[in-house]
Design an enzyme around this catalytic site. Structure first.
Site, PDB file in Angstrom:
ATOM      1  N   GLY A 199      70.095  53.414  26.600  1.00  0.00           N
ATOM      2  CA  GLY A 199      70.841  53.415  25.344  1.00  0.00           C
ATOM      3  C   GLY A 199      72.297  53.055  25.567  1.00  0.00           C
ATOM      4  N   GLY A 230      74.655  53.231  23.052  1.00  0.00           N
ATOM      5  CA  GLY A 230      75.414  53.732  21.904  1.00  0.00           C
ATOM      6  C   GLY A 230      76.656  54.449  22.406  1.00  0.00           C
ATOM      7  N   ALA A 284      77.081  57.594  23.451  1.00  0.00           N
ATOM      8  CA  ALA A 284      76.872  58.428  24.632  1.00  0.00           C
ATOM      9  C   ALA A 284      76.612  57.577  25.871  1.00  0.00           C
ATOM     10  N   ASN A 288      69.126  48.648  27.063  1.00  0.00           N
ATOM     11  CA  ASN A 288      69.403  48.785  25.632  1.00  0.00           C
ATOM     12  C   ASN A 288      68.612  47.715  24.885  1.00  0.00           C
ATOM     13  N   LYS A 289      68.187  48.085  23.686  1.00  0.00           N
ATOM     14  CA  LYS A 289      67.382  47.199  22.842  1.00  0.00           C
ATOM     15  C   LYS A 289      68.097  45.884  22.553  1.00  0.00           C
ATOM     16  N   GLU A 336      79.681  58.821   2.421  1.00  0.00           N
ATOM     17  CA  GLU A 336      80.452  57.655   2.896  1.00  0.00           C
ATOM     18  C   GLU A 336      79.878  56.353   2.324  1.00  0.00           C
ATOM     19  N   ALA A 369      79.272  61.333  16.890  1.00  0.00           N
ATOM     20  CA  ALA A 369      79.786  60.407  17.894  1.00  0.00           C
ATOM     21  C   ALA A 369      80.796  61.128  18.795  1.00  0.00           C
ATOM     22  N   GLN A 370      81.573  61.997  18.165  1.00  0.00           N
ATOM     23  CA  GLN A 370      82.578  62.752  18.910  1.00  0.00           C
ATOM     24  C   GLN A 370      81.932  63.567  20.050  1.00  0.00           C
TER      25      GLN A 370
HETATM   26  P1  FAD Z   1      73.419  55.863  18.951  1.00  0.00           P
HETATM   27  O1  FAD Z   1      74.782  55.586  18.506  1.00  0.00           O
HETATM   28  O2  FAD Z   1      72.317  55.899  17.944  1.00  0.00           O
HETATM   29  O3  FAD Z   1      73.036  54.830  20.105  1.00  0.00           O
HETATM   30  C1  FAD Z   1      71.730  54.748  20.625  1.00  0.00           C
HETATM   31  C2  FAD Z   1      71.559  53.389  21.300  1.00  0.00           C
HETATM   32  O4  FAD Z   1      70.260  53.339  21.899  1.00  0.00           O
HETATM   33  C3  FAD Z   1      71.644  52.217  20.341  1.00  0.00           C
HETATM   34  O5  FAD Z   1      72.401  51.191  20.927  1.00  0.00           O
HETATM   35  C4  FAD Z   1      70.193  51.784  20.160  1.00  0.00           C
HETATM   36  O6  FAD Z   1      70.040  50.401  19.894  1.00  0.00           O
HETATM   37  C5  FAD Z   1      69.602  52.133  21.523  1.00  0.00           C
HETATM   38  N1  FAD Z   1      68.173  52.419  21.457  1.00  0.00           N
HETATM   39  C6  FAD Z   1      67.548  53.245  20.589  1.00  0.00           C
HETATM   40  N2  FAD Z   1      66.235  53.298  20.866  1.00  0.00           N
HETATM   41  C7  FAD Z   1      66.031  52.485  21.916  1.00  0.00           C
HETATM   42  C8  FAD Z   1      64.885  52.139  22.682  1.00  0.00           C
HETATM   43  N3  FAD Z   1      63.674  52.647  22.410  1.00  0.00           N
HETATM   44  N4  FAD Z   1      65.028  51.282  23.712  1.00  0.00           N
HETATM   45  C9  FAD Z   1      66.248  50.772  24.008  1.00  0.00           C
HETATM   46  N5  FAD Z   1      67.369  51.074  23.336  1.00  0.00           N
HETATM   47  C10 FAD Z   1      67.260  51.925  22.299  1.00  0.00           C
HETATM   48  N6  FAD Z   1      79.821  60.813  13.889  1.00  0.00           N
HETATM   49  C11 FAD Z   1      81.141  61.114  14.042  1.00  0.00           C
HETATM   50  O7  FAD Z   1      81.507  61.802  15.026  1.00  0.00           O
HETATM   51  N7  FAD Z   1      82.088  60.663  13.157  1.00  0.00           N
HETATM   52  C12 FAD Z   1      81.767  59.878  12.115  1.00  0.00           C
HETATM   53  O8  FAD Z   1      82.650  59.483  11.331  1.00  0.00           O
HETATM   54  C13 FAD Z   1      80.395  59.524  11.914  1.00  0.00           C
HETATM   55  N8  FAD Z   1      80.039  58.707  10.901  1.00  0.00           N
HETATM   56  C14 FAD Z   1      78.734  58.326  10.758  1.00  0.00           C
HETATM   57  C15 FAD Z   1      78.403  57.420   9.739  1.00  0.00           C
HETATM   58  C16 FAD Z   1      77.092  57.013   9.574  1.00  0.00           C
HETATM   59  C17 FAD Z   1      76.751  56.042   8.470  1.00  0.00           C
HETATM   60  C18 FAD Z   1      76.071  57.514  10.455  1.00  0.00           C
HETATM   61  C19 FAD Z   1      74.634  57.064  10.282  1.00  0.00           C
HETATM   62  C20 FAD Z   1      76.388  58.391  11.477  1.00  0.00           C
HETATM   63  C21 FAD Z   1      77.724  58.811  11.643  1.00  0.00           C
HETATM   64  N9  FAD Z   1      78.096  59.691  12.666  1.00  0.00           N
HETATM   65  C22 FAD Z   1      79.416  60.032  12.845  1.00  0.00           C
HETATM   66  C23 FAD Z   1      77.092  60.195  13.620  1.00  0.00           C
HETATM   67  C24 FAD Z   1      77.070  59.307  14.885  1.00  0.00           C
HETATM   68  O9  FAD Z   1      76.958  57.949  14.519  1.00  0.00           O
HETATM   69  C25 FAD Z   1      75.925  59.681  15.832  1.00  0.00           C
HETATM   70  O10 FAD Z   1      75.988  61.053  16.119  1.00  0.00           O
HETATM   71  C26 FAD Z   1      76.073  58.859  17.125  1.00  0.00           C
HETATM   72  O11 FAD Z   1      75.838  57.500  16.848  1.00  0.00           O
HETATM   73  C27 FAD Z   1      75.152  59.331  18.231  1.00  0.00           C
HETATM   74  O12 FAD Z   1      75.444  58.580  19.364  1.00  0.00           O
HETATM   75  P2  FAD Z   1      74.310  58.231  20.436  1.00  0.00           P
HETATM   76  O13 FAD Z   1      74.975  57.499  21.538  1.00  0.00           O
HETATM   77  O14 FAD Z   1      73.525  59.449  20.740  1.00  0.00           O
HETATM   78  O15 FAD Z   1      73.291  57.284  19.671  1.00  0.00           O
HETATM   79  P1  NAD Z   2      72.856  65.499   7.151  1.00  0.00           P
HETATM   80  O1  NAD Z   2      71.700  66.241   7.706  1.00  0.00           O
HETATM   81  O2  NAD Z   2      74.204  65.922   7.531  1.00  0.00           O
HETATM   82  O3  NAD Z   2      72.770  65.464   5.554  1.00  0.00           O
HETATM   83  C1  NAD Z   2      71.537  65.234   4.895  1.00  0.00           C
HETATM   84  C2  NAD Z   2      71.604  65.838   3.491  1.00  0.00           C
HETATM   85  O4  NAD Z   2      70.373  65.550   2.845  1.00  0.00           O
HETATM   86  C3  NAD Z   2      71.767  67.358   3.509  1.00  0.00           C
HETATM   87  O5  NAD Z   2      72.796  67.723   2.618  1.00  0.00           O
HETATM   88  C4  NAD Z   2      70.398  67.866   3.079  1.00  0.00           C
HETATM   89  O6  NAD Z   2      70.469  69.086   2.367  1.00  0.00           O
HETATM   90  C5  NAD Z   2      69.922  66.723   2.180  1.00  0.00           C
HETATM   91  N1  NAD Z   2      68.460  66.693   2.053  1.00  0.00           N
HETATM   92  C6  NAD Z   2      67.520  66.869   3.020  1.00  0.00           C
HETATM   93  N2  NAD Z   2      66.287  66.798   2.510  1.00  0.00           N
HETATM   94  C7  NAD Z   2      66.424  66.565   1.177  1.00  0.00           C
HETATM   95  C8  NAD Z   2      65.511  66.398   0.100  1.00  0.00           C
HETATM   96  N3  NAD Z   2      64.201  66.463   0.260  1.00  0.00           N
HETATM   97  N4  NAD Z   2      66.019  66.199  -1.137  1.00  0.00           N
HETATM   98  C9  NAD Z   2      67.364  66.113  -1.365  1.00  0.00           C
HETATM   99  N5  NAD Z   2      68.271  66.282  -0.379  1.00  0.00           N
HETATM  100  C10 NAD Z   2      67.815  66.496   0.891  1.00  0.00           C
HETATM  101  O7  NAD Z   2      72.585  63.958   7.569  1.00  0.00           O
HETATM  102  P2  NAD Z   2      73.563  62.709   7.614  1.00  0.00           P
HETATM  103  O8  NAD Z   2      74.496  62.712   6.476  1.00  0.00           O
HETATM  104  O9  NAD Z   2      72.690  61.526   7.833  1.00  0.00           O
HETATM  105  O10 NAD Z   2      74.402  62.949   8.949  1.00  0.00           O
HETATM  106  C11 NAD Z   2      73.737  62.940  10.222  1.00  0.00           C
HETATM  107  C12 NAD Z   2      74.707  63.408  11.300  1.00  0.00           C
HETATM  108  O11 NAD Z   2      75.741  62.443  11.436  1.00  0.00           O
HETATM  109  C13 NAD Z   2      75.366  64.734  10.969  1.00  0.00           C
HETATM  110  O12 NAD Z   2      75.544  65.474  12.136  1.00  0.00           O
HETATM  111  C14 NAD Z   2      76.696  64.330  10.407  1.00  0.00           C
HETATM  112  O13 NAD Z   2      77.699  65.300  10.630  1.00  0.00           O
HETATM  113  C15 NAD Z   2      76.996  63.058  11.178  1.00  0.00           C
HETATM  114  N6  NAD Z   2      77.829  62.186  10.348  1.00  0.00           N
HETATM  115  C16 NAD Z   2      79.165  62.400  10.401  1.00  0.00           C
HETATM  116  C17 NAD Z   2      79.994  61.648   9.609  1.00  0.00           C
HETATM  117  C18 NAD Z   2      81.484  61.885   9.669  1.00  0.00           C
HETATM  118  O14 NAD Z   2      81.922  62.680  10.506  1.00  0.00           O
HETATM  119  N7  NAD Z   2      82.269  61.248   8.836  1.00  0.00           N
HETATM  120  C19 NAD Z   2      79.462  60.667   8.753  1.00  0.00           C
HETATM  121  C20 NAD Z   2      78.086  60.492   8.711  1.00  0.00           C
HETATM  122  C21 NAD Z   2      77.273  61.271   9.515  1.00  0.00           C
END
Ligand code: FAD
Ligand code: NAD
Length: 401
Positions: free
Chosen positions: A10, A12, A14, A35-36, A167, A314-315
């Site tokens: 991966g 990403g 981490a 990585n994919k 968001e 991500a943090q």
């Molecule tokens: P990922 O970022 O998911 O990386 C995983 C990597 O593994 C990817 O490159 C993927 O392509 C690769 N991979 C997956 N499966 C396979 C496979 N089978 N074979 C090969 N490669 C593979 N967190 C914050 O702290 N602050 C934020 O503001 C925030 N905003 C967010 C906004 C959104 C819209 C979303 C969806 C999440 C947000 N998060 C935020 C949460 C954060 O993005 C995740 O917690 C974080 O990406 C996890 O990091 P990771 O390295 O574990 O995985």
């Molecule tokens: P989440 O689990 O934080 O939120 C999902 C929401 O969907 C919850 O409020 C839950 O009650 C609701 N839900 C679940 N099942 C439901 C149902 N059947 N009907 C209606 N509502 C339902 O998931 P997320 O927003 O995808 O975030 C995933 C992770 O990524 C979290 O740890 C979050 O903190 C992190 N993240 C962080 C940021 C940021 O820091 N700005 C932004 C995006 C995501």
């Protein structure tokens, strides 16, 4: 004597951070990164691609920009299964590769909780193709409205009101004027609905701060339904519980953002997991397998005070990447590993490009200052992993003008 083999799965947050920090240490090991894709994407900005606010290239950079070819071989492939007792990993196209140490950082997938029709009809937001699919889908539905005058083509339901949903709603409401003008659709016929199971929105923030953020979205036309667990999703309808009866919203766009789980590779590989996450030991290895580190969204780090895992962010993933490099070095040198510690810098949820709400190091912020702070934090971490080139081309410098 042949070098020890370190395999990182991966690229990403981490995985790439651990690679970067391990390479910095020049450990005399053979590193392989799998990585994919040949690019890294900033998953924290996927909602910007899904709403059409940014092109994918703005949130991606090449994996090779972090790979040091003298120490690391990059394999672009998909991990199918980890054979933990044979110390091998099976890849879709390259067969099996073996390791002495493994760093598992395969990230998150969408969680449907088994809700009927969610997987088939909901649009998930988990990577670049799925985020692009949401943007493309919305554009197609707006175009179809003009052919049919069926208002459900202008109706978007966002499932769940977690940070991802909030968001996305912020960004898509920023983009509506552009969509209205591009497709010449009536703005007053666009319907945005967000359906949340819990009775309270964003309960992690003080009520006043949450109200500020939610009011911004309501002003932009979002209709929130709370305490409304979704029961079923069809191709153009979302059914939810309202009191003791079921109600529904018609929509041709259904964005499924009700939460995430760790990679399905974890379950397939027979790890002791819950929703794709493995509870890690203090040094980020897993019980019974001291050569396997699990980090990012496939790991569950217990918060001793509350007895629950720290939410995956991500943090957290980046900080774990730093610790893995130190603990790998300790293991290679026969020294004691250190316990992972984490103190969150805070949480900021964006509401479009110029607004946000959040808490940073104990202070609550809202509006433009919160938005600017989020961009500064993101630019800093981009610089640390991706380097100067990534931050110059992908950084969020719009806050400086
Ligand atoms: P990922 O970022 O998911 O990386 C995983 C990597 O593994 C990817 O490159 C993927 O392509 C690769 N991979 C997956 N499966 C396979 C496979 N089978 N074979 C090969 N490669 C593979 N967190 C914050 O702290 N602050 C934020 O503001 C925030 N905003 C967010 C906004 C959104 C819209 C979303 C969806 C999440 C947000 N998060 C935020 C949460 C954060 O993005 C995740 O917690 C974080 O990406 C996890 O990091 P990771 O390295 O574990 O995985
Ligand atoms: P989440 O689990 O934080 O939120 C999902 C929401 O969907 C919850 O409020 C839950 O009650 C609701 N839900 C679940 N099942 C439901 C149902 N059947 N009907 C209606 N509502 C339902 O998931 P997320 O927003 O995808 O975030 C995933 C992770 O990524 C979290 O740890 C979050 O903190 C992190 N993240 C962080 C940021 C940021 O820091 N700005 C932004 C995006 C995501």
């Amino acid at each position: 004597m042949s070098k020890e083999k370190v395999v990182i799965l991966g690229a990403g947050y981490a995985g790439l951070r651990s690679l970067k920090e391990i390479q910095k240490k020049n450990l005399n090991v053979d590193i392989t990164l799998v990585n994919k894709n040949d690019y890294h994407y900033e998953a924290t900005y996927l909602h910007e691609v899904a709403s059409g606010a940014q092109p994918p290239k703005k949130i991606c950079y090449p994996v090779k920009d972090v790979v040091d070819p003298k120490q690391t071989t990059f394999i672009q492939d998909t991990v199918e299964v980890i054979n933990k007792d044979q110390k091998t990993v099976t890849l879709a196209n390259n067969g099996d590769i073996d390791y002495d140490y493994l760093v598992v950082a395969l990230g998150f997938e969408s969680e449907t909780f088994g809700i009927k029709g969610a997987a088939e009809n909901g649009l998930e937001m988990v990577d670049i193709p799925s985020a692009l699919a949401i943007d493309r889908h919305i554009n197609e539905q707006f175009a179809k409205y003009n052919e049919t005058k069926d208002e459900s083509y202008l109706s978007i339901v966002v499932c769940g009101a977690g940070f991802t949903s909030i968001e996305f709603l912020g960004e898509i409401t920023d983009q509506l004027p552009r969509l209205v003008s591009q497709y010449q659709v009536p703005a007053d016929k666009i319907q945005l609905t967000c359906i949340e199971a819990m009775p309270t929105l964003l309960p992690m923030f003080p009520e006043k701060l949450t109200k500020y953020g939610i009011d911004k979205l309501v002003e932009r036309g979002v209709n929130f339904k709370i305490g409304a667990p979704i029961q079923e999703v069809t191709k153009d309808e979302v059914v939810y519980k309202a009191g003791d009866k079921n109600e529904s919203v018609k929509a041709k766009t259904i964005v499924w953002t009700t939460g995430v789980r760790g990679s399905s590779v974890i379950g397939r590989s027979g790890f002791d997991e819950r929703r794709g996450r493995v509870v890690v030991e203090k040094d980020l290895t897993i019980a019974g397998y001291p050569e396997i580190f699990m980090i990012g969204d496939v790991s569950a780090v217990m918060d001793e005070e509350i007895g629950r895992p720290i939410p995956g962010t991500a943090q957290l993933a980046l900080k774990q990447g730093d610790t893995v490099a130190e603990n790998l070095e300790a293991k290679l040198n026969g020294k004691e590993t250190k316990a992972f510690t984490f103190k969150s810098l805070g949480t900021v949820a964006s509401i479009g490009n110029k607004e946000a709400i959040g808490e940073v190091m104990g202070s609550y912020l809202k509006g433009y200052p919160a938005s600017a702070m989020k961009k500064v934090i993101a630019d800093r971490s981009l610089l640390k992993t991706g380097g100067v080139k990534a931050v110059v081309s992908k950084g969020r410098f719009d806050l400086y003008h």
